[in-house]
Design a protein around this motif. Structure first.
Motif, PDB file in Angstrom:
ATOM      1  N   GLN A  10     -16.405  26.838  36.017  1.00 36.82           N
ATOM      2  CA  GLN A  10     -16.095  25.765  35.075  1.00 36.82           C
ATOM      3  C   GLN A  10     -16.463  24.404  35.672  1.00 36.82           C
ATOM      4  O   GLN A  10     -17.040  23.564  34.982  1.00 36.82           O
ATOM      5  N   GLU A  11     -16.154  24.184  36.921  1.00 39.02           N
ATOM      6  CA  GLU A  11     -16.489  22.924  37.582  1.00 39.02           C
ATOM      7  C   GLU A  11     -18.002  22.752  37.734  1.00 39.02           C
ATOM      8  O   GLU A  11     -18.497  21.635  37.761  1.00 39.02           O
ATOM      9  N   ARG A  12     -18.719  23.843  37.817  1.00 43.18           N
ATOM     10  CA  ARG A  12     -20.174  23.765  37.922  1.00 43.18           C
ATOM     11  C   ARG A  12     -20.823  23.459  36.572  1.00 43.18           C
ATOM     12  O   ARG A  12     -21.771  22.691  36.480  1.00 43.18           O
ATOM     13  N   ILE A  13     -20.287  24.033  35.504  1.00 43.04           N
ATOM     14  CA  ILE A  13     -20.896  23.912  34.180  1.00 43.04           C
ATOM     15  C   ILE A  13     -20.427  22.659  33.434  1.00 43.04           C
ATOM     16  O   ILE A  13     -21.187  22.109  32.645  1.00 43.04           O
ATOM     17  N   LYS A  14     -19.226  22.193  33.679  1.00 42.30           N
ATOM     18  CA  LYS A  14     -18.666  21.057  32.947  1.00 42.30           C
ATOM     19  C   LYS A  14     -19.557  19.811  32.993  1.00 42.30           C
ATOM     20  O   LYS A  14     -19.824  19.216  31.943  1.00 42.30           O
ATOM     21  N   PRO A  15     -20.058  19.375  34.161  1.00 45.91           N
ATOM     22  CA  PRO A  15     -20.938  18.193  34.161  1.00 45.91           C
ATOM     23  C   PRO A  15     -22.227  18.395  33.379  1.00 45.91           C
ATOM     24  O   PRO A  15     -22.740  17.459  32.758  1.00 45.91           O
ATOM     25  N   ILE A  16     -22.742  19.599  33.359  1.00 43.12           N
ATOM     26  CA  ILE A  16     -23.969  19.891  32.611  1.00 43.12           C
ATOM     27  C   ILE A  16     -23.714  19.743  31.118  1.00 43.12           C
ATOM     28  O   ILE A  16     -24.514  19.129  30.395  1.00 43.12           O
ATOM     29  N   ILE A  18     -21.290  17.983  29.646  1.00 42.07           N
ATOM     30  CA  ILE A  18     -21.019  16.572  29.358  1.00 42.07           C
ATOM     31  C   ILE A  18     -22.322  15.783  29.310  1.00 42.07           C
ATOM     32  O   ILE A  18     -22.516  14.931  28.438  1.00 42.07           O
ATOM     33  N   LEU A  19     -23.229  16.072  30.218  1.00 38.17           N
ATOM     34  CA  LEU A  19     -24.512  15.385  30.244  1.00 38.17           C
ATOM     35  C   LEU A  19     -25.304  15.647  28.969  1.00 38.17           C
ATOM     36  O   LEU A  19     -25.876  14.722  28.380  1.00 38.17           O
ATOM     37  N   TRP A  20     -25.333  16.894  28.502  1.00 30.35           N
ATOM     38  CA  TRP A  20     -26.068  17.200  27.267  1.00 30.35           C
ATOM     39  C   TRP A  20     -25.412  16.575  26.046  1.00 30.35           C
ATOM     40  O   TRP A  20     -26.095  16.136  25.120  1.00 30.35           O
ATOM     41  N   VAL A  21     -24.087  16.490  26.031  1.00 35.55           N
ATOM     42  CA  VAL A  21     -23.400  15.813  24.926  1.00 35.55           C
ATOM     43  C   VAL A  21     -23.776  14.333  24.920  1.00 35.55           C
ATOM     44  O   VAL A  21     -24.031  13.751  23.856  1.00 35.55           O
ATOM     45  N   LYS A  22     -23.817  13.705  26.097  1.00 41.12           N
ATOM     46  CA  LYS A  22     -24.240  12.304  26.181  1.00 41.12           C
ATOM     47  C   LYS A  22     -25.658  12.132  25.653  1.00 41.12           C
ATOM     48  O   LYS A  22     -25.940  11.188  24.910  1.00 41.12           O
ATOM     49  N   ARG A  23     -26.553  13.016  26.045  1.00 37.31           N
ATOM     50  CA  ARG A  23     -27.945  12.910  25.601  1.00 37.31           C
ATOM     51  C   ARG A  23     -28.067  13.049  24.085  1.00 37.31           C
ATOM     52  O   ARG A  23     -28.795  12.292  23.434  1.00 37.31           O
ATOM     53  N   ILE A  24     -27.375  14.013  23.525  1.00 36.40           N
ATOM     54  CA  ILE A  24     -27.415  14.216  22.071  1.00 36.40           C
ATOM     55  C   ILE A  24     -26.836  13.007  21.356  1.00 36.40           C
ATOM     56  O   ILE A  24     -27.375  12.545  20.345  1.00 36.40           O
ATOM     57  N   TYR A  25     -25.766  12.441  21.885  1.00 35.72           N
ATOM     58  CA  TYR A  25     -25.158  11.249  21.287  1.00 35.72           C
ATOM     59  C   TYR A  25     -26.127  10.073  21.307  1.00 35.72           C
ATOM     60  O   TYR A  25     -26.297   9.387  20.294  1.00 35.72           O
ATOM     61  N   VAL A  26     -26.770   9.830  22.425  1.00 34.90           N
ATOM     62  CA  VAL A  26     -27.692   8.701  22.545  1.00 34.90           C
ATOM     63  C   VAL A  26     -28.866   8.862  21.588  1.00 34.90           C
ATOM     64  O   VAL A  26     -29.246   7.921  20.881  1.00 34.90           O
ATOM     65  N   GLU A  68     -28.549   2.279  30.368  1.00 33.98           N
ATOM     66  CA  GLU A  68     -28.656   1.842  31.762  1.00 33.98           C
ATOM     67  C   GLU A  68     -27.992   2.847  32.698  1.00 33.98           C
ATOM     68  O   GLU A  68     -28.152   2.780  33.894  1.00 33.98           O
ATOM     69  N   ASN A  69     -27.228   3.765  32.150  1.00 34.87           N
ATOM     70  CA  ASN A  69     -26.582   4.809  32.934  1.00 34.87           C
ATOM     71  C   ASN A  69     -27.633   5.877  33.223  1.00 34.87           C
ATOM     72  O   ASN A  69     -28.065   6.587  32.335  1.00 34.87           O
ATOM     73  N   GLN A  70     -28.047   5.999  34.454  1.00 29.99           N
ATOM     74  CA  GLN A  70     -29.203   6.826  34.809  1.00 29.99           C
ATOM     75  C   GLN A  70     -28.967   8.329  34.667  1.00 29.99           C
ATOM     76  O   GLN A  70     -29.921   9.089  34.649  1.00 29.99           O
ATOM     77  N   ASP A  71     -27.737   8.778  34.569  1.00 24.33           N
ATOM     78  CA  ASP A  71     -27.523  10.219  34.476  1.00 24.33           C
ATOM     79  C   ASP A  71     -27.846  10.773  33.092  1.00 24.33           C
ATOM     80  O   ASP A  71     -27.908  11.976  32.906  1.00 24.33           O
ATOM     81  N   VAL A  72     -28.102   9.917  32.113  1.00 23.95           N
ATOM     82  CA  VAL A  72     -28.422  10.373  30.762  1.00 23.95           C
ATOM     83  C   VAL A  72     -29.846  10.926  30.684  1.00 23.95           C
ATOM     84  O   VAL A  72     -30.137  11.821  29.923  1.00 23.95           O
ATOM     85  N   PHE A  73     -30.730  10.419  31.514  1.00 25.86           N
ATOM     86  CA  PHE A  73     -32.132  10.772  31.418  1.00 25.86           C
ATOM     87  C   PHE A  73     -32.431  12.109  32.079  1.00 25.86           C
ATOM     88  O   PHE A  73     -31.790  12.497  33.050  1.00 25.86           O
ATOM     89  N   ILE A  74     -33.411  12.795  31.543  1.00 29.12           N
ATOM     90  CA  ILE A  74     -33.836  14.078  32.095  1.00 29.12           C
ATOM     91  C   ILE A  74     -34.879  13.790  33.168  1.00 29.12           C
ATOM     92  O   ILE A  74     -35.897  13.149  32.898  1.00 29.12           O
ATOM     93  N   LYS A  75     -34.619  14.244  34.356  1.00 28.73           N
ATOM     94  CA  LYS A  75     -35.517  14.009  35.487  1.00 28.73           C
ATOM     95  C   LYS A  75     -35.896  15.341  36.120  1.00 28.73           C
ATOM     96  O   LYS A  75     -35.113  16.279  36.100  1.00 28.73           O
ATOM     97  N   THR A  76     -37.071  15.382  36.696  1.00 30.26           N
ATOM     98  CA  THR A  76     -37.471  16.585  37.423  1.00 30.26           C
ATOM     99  C   THR A  76     -36.820  16.543  38.791  1.00 30.26           C
ATOM    100  O   THR A  76     -36.659  15.482  39.400  1.00 30.26           O
ATOM    101  N   LYS A  77     -36.470  17.714  39.293  1.00 28.05           N
ATOM    102  CA  LYS A  77     -35.853  17.799  40.599  1.00 28.05           C
ATOM    103  C   LYS A  77     -36.933  17.887  41.659  1.00 28.05           C
ATOM    104  O   LYS A  77     -37.843  18.696  41.589  1.00 28.05           O
ATOM    105  N   ASN A  78     -36.835  17.025  42.642  1.00 32.28           N
ATOM    106  CA  ASN A  78     -37.774  17.031  43.765  1.00 32.28           C
ATOM    107  C   ASN A  78     -37.038  17.542  44.996  1.00 32.28           C
ATOM    108  O   ASN A  78     -36.322  16.804  45.642  1.00 32.28           O
TER     109      ASN A  78
END
Length: 79
Positions: A10-16, A18-26, A68-78
């Motif tokens: 649950q702790e692993r999936i919860k931030p994911i 929340i992030l997708w809900v933020k993206r859909i909202y924006v 301006e909140n950078q966690d909303v954007f989809i970024k590739t993992k390096n």
């Protein structure tokens, strides 16, 4: 033991989630905000000044506080 595994998962999936809900909202907010503006300018020619002012402050607030909140954007993992 199973309860602990569930809590870790649950702790692993919860931030994911929340992030997708933020993206859909924006994205939804931006689509509707621009749809509203186009509709008011081109199809409803009797809109008063106040709704435009509310649109402006809401949209600027969205860009300033949310985009301006950078966690909303989809970024590739390096890695």
């Amino acid at each position: 033991m199973k309860k602990n595994d569930f809590h870790k998962e649950q702790e692993r999936i919860k931030p994911i989630i929340i992030l997708w809900v933020k993206r859909i909202y924006v994205i939804s907010f931006n689509i509707y905000a621009w749809f509203w503006l186009i509709r008011e300018i081109f199809f409803r020619k009797t809109t008063e000044f106040e709704p435009y002012l509310l649109w402006f402050f809401t949209t600027v607030g969205m860009y300033y506080f949310v985009l301006e909140n950078q966690d909303v954007f989809i970024k590739t993992k390096n890695d």
